[in-house]
Scaffold this motif. Structure first.
Motif, PDB file in Angstrom:
ATOM      1  N   ALA A  11       0.700  -1.605   0.150  1.00  9.65           N
ATOM      2  CA  ALA A  11       0.037   0.046  -0.503  1.00  9.65           C
ATOM      3  C   ALA A  11       0.628   1.238  -0.079  1.00  9.65           C
ATOM      4  O   ALA A  11       0.605   2.012  -0.767  1.00  9.65           O
ATOM      5  N   SER A  12       2.063   1.655   0.562  1.00  7.80           N
ATOM      6  CA  SER A  12       3.333   2.819   0.576  1.00  7.80           C
ATOM      7  C   SER A  12       3.657   2.398  -0.501  1.00  7.80           C
ATOM      8  O   SER A  12       3.503   3.858  -1.029  1.00  7.80           O
ATOM      9  N   ASP A  48       4.913   6.377  -0.903  1.00  9.80           N
ATOM     10  CA  ASP A  48       5.606   6.452  -0.048  1.00  9.80           C
ATOM     11  C   ASP A  48       6.755   6.489   0.390  1.00  9.80           C
ATOM     12  O   ASP A  48       6.950   4.600   0.760  1.00  9.80           O
ATOM     13  N   ALA A  49       7.588   6.469  -0.218  1.00 10.15           N
ATOM     14  CA  ALA A  49       9.014   5.734  -0.062  1.00 10.15           C
ATOM     15  C   ALA A  49       9.731   5.862   1.323  1.00 10.15           C
ATOM     16  O   ALA A  49       9.285   4.390   2.368  1.00 10.15           O
ATOM     17  N   ALA A  50       9.255   6.744   2.416  1.00 11.07           N
ATOM     18  CA  ALA A  50       9.463   6.544   4.236  1.00 11.07           C
ATOM     19  C   ALA A  50       8.274   5.015   4.376  1.00 11.07           C
ATOM     20  O   ALA A  50       8.971   4.180   5.660  1.00 11.07           O
ATOM     21  N   ALA A  85       7.808   0.020   6.477  1.00 11.79           N
ATOM     22  CA  ALA A  85       6.665  -0.882   6.735  1.00 11.79           C
ATOM     23  C   ALA A  85       7.713  -2.345   6.615  1.00 11.79           C
ATOM     24  O   ALA A  85       7.647  -3.505   6.715  1.00 11.79           O
ATOM     25  N   LEU A  86       8.143  -2.444   5.601  1.00 12.02           N
ATOM     26  CA  LEU A  86       9.354  -3.023   4.886  1.00 12.02           C
ATOM     27  C   LEU A  86      10.337  -3.786   6.574  1.00 12.02           C
ATOM     28  O   LEU A  86      10.190  -5.030   6.376  1.00 12.02           O
ATOM     29  N   LYS A  87      10.437  -3.179   7.055  1.00 14.78           N
ATOM     30  CA  LYS A  87      11.077  -2.946   8.269  1.00 14.78           C
ATOM     31  C   LYS A  87      10.129  -3.960   9.171  1.00 14.78           C
ATOM     32  O   LYS A  87      11.230  -4.666  10.570  1.00 14.78           O
ATOM     33  N   ALA A 115      12.004  -5.436  -1.367  1.00 15.27           N
ATOM     34  CA  ALA A 115      13.712  -4.579  -0.549  1.00 15.27           C
ATOM     35  C   ALA A 115      13.636  -4.289  -2.069  1.00 15.27           C
ATOM     36  O   ALA A 115      13.956  -3.020  -2.206  1.00 15.27           O
ATOM     37  N   GLY A 116      13.363  -4.341  -3.363  1.00 12.23           N
ATOM     38  CA  GLY A 116      13.859  -4.155  -4.606  1.00 12.23           C
ATOM     39  C   GLY A 116      13.006  -2.695  -5.112  1.00 12.23           C
ATOM     40  O   GLY A 116      13.320  -1.770  -5.393  1.00 12.23           O
ATOM     41  N   ARG A 117      11.589  -3.372  -4.380  1.00 10.20           N
ATOM     42  CA  ARG A 117      10.844  -2.328  -5.011  1.00 10.20           C
ATOM     43  C   ARG A 117      10.405  -0.452  -4.554  1.00 10.20           C
ATOM     44  O   ARG A 117      10.220  -0.003  -4.676  1.00 10.20           O
ATOM     45  N   VAL A 118      11.147  -1.089  -3.174  1.00 10.57           N
ATOM     46  CA  VAL A 118      11.375   0.268  -2.247  1.00 10.57           C
ATOM     47  C   VAL A 118      11.731   0.495  -2.884  1.00 10.57           C
ATOM     48  O   VAL A 118      12.231   2.002  -2.406  1.00 10.57           O
ATOM     49  N   LYS A 119      13.434  -0.352  -2.966  1.00  9.46           N
ATOM     50  CA  LYS A 119      14.591   1.099  -2.836  1.00  9.46           C
ATOM     51  C   LYS A 119      14.217   1.722  -4.298  1.00  9.46           C
ATOM     52  O   LYS A 119      14.691   2.987  -4.195  1.00  9.46           O
TER      53      LYS A 119
END
Length: 88
Positions: free
Chosen positions: A37-38, A43-45, A50-52, A80-84
């Motif tokens: 959802a993030s 919303d990167a932060a 959320a990943l953490k 993690a790749g998508r968040v990065k």
């Protein structure tokens, strides 16, 4: 139908374990959905936070035998790749 007392006990035990495992998987899915959802909101932060939070839950699922190790490793890697990519 179970014919022996031990078989009846196994049926009861399997039902209890299935309920516990279902709750664990549901909890993990909720954490993953928060990350997704993030990401969808951009919303990167929030996605990083959320990943953490999701990573230990997913690894706990591996430790409890609910999910396979490689499956969780693949899912964490992709998230993690998508968040990065979103932060870059």
């Amino acid at each position: 139908m179970a014919n022996t007392p031990q078989a009846e006990k196994r049926i009861r035990r399997n039902a209890r374990r299935a309920a516990v495992n279902k709750a664990r998987v549901s909890r993990i899915r909720t954490f993953v959905k928060k990350v997704e959802a993030s990401l969808a909101a951009g919303d990167a932060a929030a996605a990083a936070e959320a990943l953490k939070a999701a990573q230990p839950e997913m690894m706990r699922g591996v430790a409890k035998g609910v999910l396979h190790k490689n499956t969780v490793a693949r899912k964490i890697s992709r998230l993690a790749g998508r968040v990065k990519a979103l932060t870059a």
